[in-house]
Design a protein around this motif. Structure first.
Motif, PDB file in Angstrom:
ATOM      1  N   PHE A  53      -3.532  10.328  -0.005  1.00  0.00           N
ATOM      2  CA  PHE A  53      -4.285   9.277  -1.205  1.00  0.00           C
ATOM      3  C   PHE A  53      -3.494   7.793  -0.804  1.00  0.00           C
ATOM      4  O   PHE A  53      -2.271   8.178  -0.762  1.00  0.00           O
ATOM      5  N   GLU A  54      -4.004   6.793  -0.503  1.00  0.00           N
ATOM      6  CA  GLU A  54      -3.617   5.214  -1.203  1.00  0.00           C
ATOM      7  C   GLU A  54      -4.324   4.839  -2.304  1.00  0.00           C
ATOM      8  O   GLU A  54      -5.442   5.054  -2.639  1.00  0.00           O
ATOM      9  N   LEU A  55      -2.987   3.356  -2.742  1.00  0.00           N
ATOM     10  CA  LEU A  55      -3.073   2.676  -3.351  1.00  0.00           C
ATOM     11  C   LEU A  55      -2.430   1.636  -3.137  1.00  0.00           C
ATOM     12  O   LEU A  55      -1.403   1.546  -2.553  1.00  0.00           O
ATOM     13  N   LEU A  56      -3.064   0.570  -3.958  1.00  0.00           N
ATOM     14  CA  LEU A  56      -2.874  -1.210  -3.235  1.00  0.00           C
ATOM     15  C   LEU A  56      -2.273  -0.969  -4.238  1.00  0.00           C
ATOM     16  O   LEU A  56      -3.265  -1.604  -5.927  1.00  0.00           O
ATOM     17  N   ARG A  57      -0.578  -1.596  -5.362  1.00  0.00           N
ATOM     18  CA  ARG A  57      -0.316  -1.258  -6.431  1.00  0.00           C
ATOM     19  C   ARG A  57       1.143  -2.271  -5.965  1.00  0.00           C
ATOM     20  O   ARG A  57       1.487  -2.740  -5.326  1.00  0.00           O
ATOM     21  N   ALA A  58       1.876  -3.137  -7.265  1.00  0.00           N
ATOM     22  CA  ALA A  58       2.342  -3.542  -7.511  1.00  0.00           C
ATOM     23  C   ALA A  58       3.892  -3.221  -7.256  1.00  0.00           C
ATOM     24  O   ALA A  58       4.007  -2.116  -7.372  1.00  0.00           O
ATOM     25  N   MET A  59       5.628  -3.492  -6.532  1.00  0.00           N
ATOM     26  CA  MET A  59       6.918  -1.938  -6.652  1.00  0.00           C
ATOM     27  C   MET A  59       6.902  -2.221  -7.636  1.00  0.00           C
ATOM     28  O   MET A  59       6.905  -0.677  -7.817  1.00  0.00           O
ATOM     29  N   ALA A  60       6.721  -2.590  -8.574  1.00  0.00           N
ATOM     30  CA  ALA A  60       7.026  -2.800  -9.925  1.00  0.00           C
ATOM     31  C   ALA A  60       6.297  -0.902 -10.372  1.00  0.00           C
ATOM     32  O   ALA A  60       6.764  -0.389 -11.431  1.00  0.00           O
ATOM     33  N   GLN A  61       5.295  -0.626 -10.222  1.00  0.00           N
ATOM     34  CA  GLN A  61       4.201   0.394 -10.192  1.00  0.00           C
ATOM     35  C   GLN A  61       4.384   1.577  -8.714  1.00  0.00           C
ATOM     36  O   GLN A  61       3.596   2.555 -10.135  1.00  0.00           O
ATOM     37  N   ALA A  62       5.139   1.620  -8.572  1.00  0.00           N
ATOM     38  CA  ALA A  62       5.479   2.332  -6.622  1.00  0.00           C
ATOM     39  C   ALA A  62       5.020   3.568  -7.653  1.00  0.00           C
ATOM     40  O   ALA A  62       4.447   4.381  -7.091  1.00  0.00           O
ATOM     41  N   ASP A  63       6.143   4.028  -8.162  1.00  0.00           N
ATOM     42  CA  ASP A  63       6.433   5.346  -9.047  1.00  0.00           C
ATOM     43  C   ASP A  63       5.620   5.332  -9.789  1.00  0.00           C
ATOM     44  O   ASP A  63       5.980   6.771 -10.272  1.00  0.00           O
ATOM     45  N   LEU A 112       0.378  -1.074  -0.188  1.00  0.00           N
ATOM     46  CA  LEU A 112       0.011  -0.138  -0.142  1.00  0.00           C
ATOM     47  C   LEU A 112       1.132   1.139   0.376  1.00  0.00           C
ATOM     48  O   LEU A 112       1.647   1.256   0.970  1.00  0.00           O
ATOM     49  N   TYR A 113       0.834   2.198  -1.248  1.00  0.00           N
ATOM     50  CA  TYR A 113       1.887   2.959  -0.980  1.00  0.00           C
ATOM     51  C   TYR A 113       0.404   4.621  -0.950  1.00  0.00           C
ATOM     52  O   TYR A 113      -0.437   4.142  -1.017  1.00  0.00           O
ATOM     53  N   GLU A 114       1.652   5.494  -0.040  1.00  0.00           N
ATOM     54  CA  GLU A 114       0.345   6.907   0.528  1.00  0.00           C
ATOM     55  C   GLU A 114       1.382   7.885  -1.182  1.00  0.00           C
ATOM     56  O   GLU A 114       2.499   7.890  -1.412  1.00  0.00           O
ATOM     57  N   TYR A 115       0.660   8.693  -1.680  1.00  0.00           N
ATOM     58  CA  TYR A 115       0.426   9.361  -2.755  1.00  0.00           C
ATOM     59  C   TYR A 115      -0.656  11.448  -2.355  1.00  0.00           C
ATOM     60  O   TYR A 115      -0.546  11.099  -1.596  1.00  0.00           O
ATOM     61  N   LEU A 116       0.343  12.278  -2.515  1.00  0.00           N
ATOM     62  CA  LEU A 116       0.151  13.410  -2.539  1.00  0.00           C
ATOM     63  C   LEU A 116       0.345  14.288  -3.639  1.00  0.00           C
ATOM     64  O   LEU A 116       0.258  13.913  -4.820  1.00  0.00           O
ATOM     65  N   CYS A 117      -1.706  14.798  -4.172  1.00  0.00           N
ATOM     66  CA  CYS A 117      -1.757  15.543  -5.446  1.00  0.00           C
ATOM     67  C   CYS A 117      -1.206  16.702  -5.191  1.00  0.00           C
ATOM     68  O   CYS A 117      -1.489  17.619  -4.285  1.00  0.00           O
ATOM     69  N   ARG A 118      -0.800  17.389  -6.617  1.00  0.00           N
ATOM     70  CA  ARG A 118      -0.024  18.643  -6.165  1.00  0.00           C
ATOM     71  C   ARG A 118      -0.596  19.557  -6.486  1.00  0.00           C
ATOM     72  O   ARG A 118      -0.255  21.178  -6.486  1.00  0.00           O
ATOM     73  N   ASP A 119      -1.909  19.327  -7.018  1.00  0.00           N
ATOM     74  CA  ASP A 119      -3.023  20.167  -7.306  1.00  0.00           C
ATOM     75  C   ASP A 119      -4.026  20.091  -6.477  1.00  0.00           C
ATOM     76  O   ASP A 119      -3.991  21.773  -6.579  1.00  0.00           O
TER      77      ASP A 119
END
Length: 75
Positions: free
Chosen positions: A15-25, A3-10
């Motif tokens: 928010f959080e997303l559950l995604r594969a490590m290869a897709q983290a960035d 589970l990764y945490e992200y921040l919207c610059r706009d």
């Protein structure tokens, strides 16, 4: 999958997303406004075993009061 945490610059939404490590960035669409101008945040955690912090924060991260007499974690 992590589970990764992200921040919207706009719009500033976290928010959080559950995604594969290869897709983290990879670009992550904002959960609020749909913008792709987002960035992954550094996620912090704490692990507690037998009432003692074994990893992460040494403070009272597990409770809102921040007093050891209330949460009993560091008494």
């Amino acid at each position: 999958m992590p589970l990764y945490e992200y921040l919207c610059r706009d719009c500033g939404t976290k928010f959080e997303l559950l995604r594969a490590m290869a897709q983290a960035d990879d670009p992550a669409p904002c959960a609020q406004c749909g913008s792709l101008r987002t960035g992954r945040l550094l996620s912090l955690f704490a692990a507690i075993s037998d009432g003692k912090v074994v990893a992460g924060s040494s403070g009272c991260a597990a409770c809102a009061s921040h007093t050891c007499s209330t949460c009993g974690l560091h008494g």
